[in-house]
Design a protein around this motif. Structure first.
Motif, short mmCIF file in Angstrom:
data_model
loop_
_atom_site.label_atom_id
_atom_site.label_comp_id
_atom_site.label_asym_id
_atom_site.label_seq_id
_atom_site.Cartn_x
_atom_site.Cartn_y
_atom_site.Cartn_z
N GLY A 80 152.05 7.68 -10.78
CA GLY A 80 152.19 6.76 -12.03
C GLY A 80 150.55 6.42 -12.46
O GLY A 80 149.66 6.98 -11.94
N ASP A 81 150.69 5.97 -13.53
CA ASP A 81 149.73 5.38 -14.43
C ASP A 81 148.58 4.43 -13.59
O ASP A 81 149.19 3.34 -13.64
N PRO A 82 147.54 4.39 -13.26
CA PRO A 82 146.58 3.36 -13.03
C PRO A 82 145.87 2.73 -14.14
O PRO A 82 144.81 3.05 -14.36
N ALA A 83 147.03 2.02 -14.81
CA ALA A 83 146.53 1.27 -15.91
C ALA A 83 145.24 0.27 -15.40
O ALA A 83 144.83 0.28 -14.50
N ARG A 84 144.57 -0.01 -16.60
CA ARG A 84 143.49 -0.87 -16.43
C ARG A 84 143.91 -2.47 -15.56
O ARG A 84 144.91 -2.60 -15.51
N SER A 85 142.90 -2.65 -14.84
CA SER A 85 142.80 -3.86 -13.76
C SER A 85 143.49 -5.06 -14.73
O SER A 85 142.84 -5.41 -15.78
N SER A 86 143.97 -5.85 -14.06
CA SER A 86 144.37 -7.31 -14.61
C SER A 86 143.25 -8.06 -14.55
O SER A 86 143.56 -9.40 -15.06
N GLY A 87 142.05 -7.67 -14.02
CA GLY A 87 141.01 -8.55 -13.79
C GLY A 87 141.02 -9.48 -12.43
O GLY A 87 139.99 -10.17 -12.08
N ARG A 88 142.02 -9.47 -11.76
CA ARG A 88 142.36 -10.03 -10.47
C ARG A 88 141.95 -8.87 -9.26
O ARG A 88 142.23 -7.89 -9.27
N ASP A 89 141.31 -9.26 -8.30
CA ASP A 89 140.91 -8.49 -7.16
C ASP A 89 142.44 -8.59 -6.20
O ASP A 89 142.46 -9.26 -5.28
N SER A 90 143.29 -7.75 -6.58
CA SER A 90 144.49 -7.75 -5.90
C SER A 90 145.20 -6.67 -6.17
O SER A 90 144.52 -5.54 -6.92
N ALA A 91 146.47 -6.28 -5.41
CA ALA A 91 147.10 -5.08 -5.61
C ALA A 91 147.97 -4.99 -6.99
O ALA A 91 148.61 -3.91 -7.15
N TYR A 107 154.11 -1.91 -3.23
CA TYR A 107 153.84 -0.96 -2.12
C TYR A 107 153.74 -1.63 -0.81
O TYR A 107 153.09 -2.86 -0.84
N ASP A 108 153.91 -1.39 0.19
CA ASP A 108 153.75 -1.87 1.53
C ASP A 108 152.57 -1.26 2.10
O ASP A 108 152.72 -0.27 2.63
N PHE A 109 151.18 -1.85 1.87
CA PHE A 109 150.17 -1.18 2.27
C PHE A 109 149.90 -1.42 3.75
O PHE A 109 148.83 -0.94 4.15
N THR A 110 150.94 -1.84 4.43
CA THR A 110 150.77 -1.67 5.74
C THR A 110 151.52 -0.68 6.53
O THR A 110 151.40 -0.43 7.74
N ALA A 111 152.31 0.22 5.55
CA ALA A 111 153.01 1.47 5.94
C ALA A 111 152.15 2.42 6.58
O ALA A 111 151.44 2.86 5.91
N LEU A 112 152.57 3.09 7.90
CA LEU A 112 151.93 4.20 8.27
C LEU A 112 152.32 5.42 7.36
O LEU A 112 153.47 5.72 7.28
N ASP A 113 151.43 6.59 7.49
CA ASP A 113 151.86 7.83 7.19
C ASP A 113 152.50 8.07 5.67
O ASP A 113 153.48 8.60 5.61
N GLN A 114 151.97 7.34 4.66
CA GLN A 114 152.53 7.19 3.46
C GLN A 114 151.42 7.20 2.47
O GLN A 114 150.51 6.22 2.31
N VAL A 115 151.31 8.19 1.63
CA VAL A 115 150.50 8.37 0.73
C VAL A 115 150.75 7.27 -0.43
O VAL A 115 151.98 7.29 -0.97
N MET A 116 149.81 6.39 -0.90
CA MET A 116 150.15 5.19 -2.06
C MET A 116 148.71 4.78 -2.70
O MET A 116 147.68 5.53 -2.16
N PRO A 117 148.83 4.24 -3.78
CA PRO A 117 147.72 3.83 -4.37
C PRO A 117 146.63 2.80 -3.26
O PRO A 117 147.44 2.17 -2.51
N HIS A 118 145.50 2.99 -3.52
CA HIS A 118 144.61 2.17 -2.63
C HIS A 118 144.74 0.79 -3.35
O HIS A 118 145.05 0.46 -4.59
N PRO A 119 144.93 -0.36 -2.33
CA PRO A 119 145.46 -1.51 -2.71
C PRO A 119 144.38 -2.41 -3.79
O PRO A 119 144.63 -3.11 -4.27
N VAL A 120 143.09 -1.98 -3.63
CA VAL A 120 142.11 -2.26 -4.45
C VAL A 120 141.55 -1.50 -5.51
O VAL A 120 141.39 -1.74 -6.90
#
Length: 158
Positions: free
Chosen positions: A81-92, A102-115
């Motif tokens: 999907g679209d990596p829209a602009r940051s909300s300004g917070r240092d979060s996912a 996204y469950d950023f603790t899930a193994l073996d799954q390509v996902m957006p970087h949490p930061v």
């Protein structure tokens, strides 16, 4: 695959790559000019083994690591999907795209970087050989090609 196998793949496949290790983490830089320290460039791939930089992936679990890859916006959009602009917070959470789903603790799954998802970075925790062969290998090649292109553009500007 483990960190050593992935690191070896990157350094053997990609010419002109320097690796900087820090606290068990590895940062991969395209740096064909040995006169320029690699820490003066932005990495195109990182291998992170601890929660030192963020705690989203719970990397303090035994043998868990996260491979982070900077890819192009078009590829990112086609995958996630679209990596829209940051909300300004240092979060996912990203405006227009709720990456916190996204469950950023899930193994073996390509996902957006949490930061850095907003900067078209993807990640995968402990990629299996199958995921590496069918997805990660192409993403690494794209990240490397982008790093080489950026280096060449900067070198041409002098």
């Amino acid at each position: 695959m483990n960190e050593a196998e992935i690191s070896r793949y990157i350094t053997e496949t990609c010419e002109g790559v320097d690796v900087v290790a820090d606290s068990g983490n590895s940062f991969f830089f395209y740096n064909p000019d040995s006169k320029v320290p690699p820490d003066h460039r932005f990495p195109f791939v990182t291998l992170v083994t601890s929660d030192l930089y963020d705690q989203f992936s719970n990397l303090n679990r035994p043998s868990v690591f996260r491979l982070n890859i900077g890819i192009g916006k078009q590829t990112f959009r086609s995958l996630l999907g679209d990596p829209a602009r940051s909300s300004g917070r240092d979060s996912a959470e990203i405006s227009g795209e709720n990456f916190s789903d996204y469950d950023f603790t899930a193994l073996d799954q390509v996902m957006p970087h949490p930061v850095y998802g907003r900067m078209s970075w993807v990640c995968v925790l402990n990629p299996s050989e199958g995921t590496f062969e069918t997805k990660v290998r192409q993403l690494l090649a794209e990240a490397y090609d982008l790093a080489v292109s950026k280096y060449k553009r900067q070198a041409a500007r002098g």
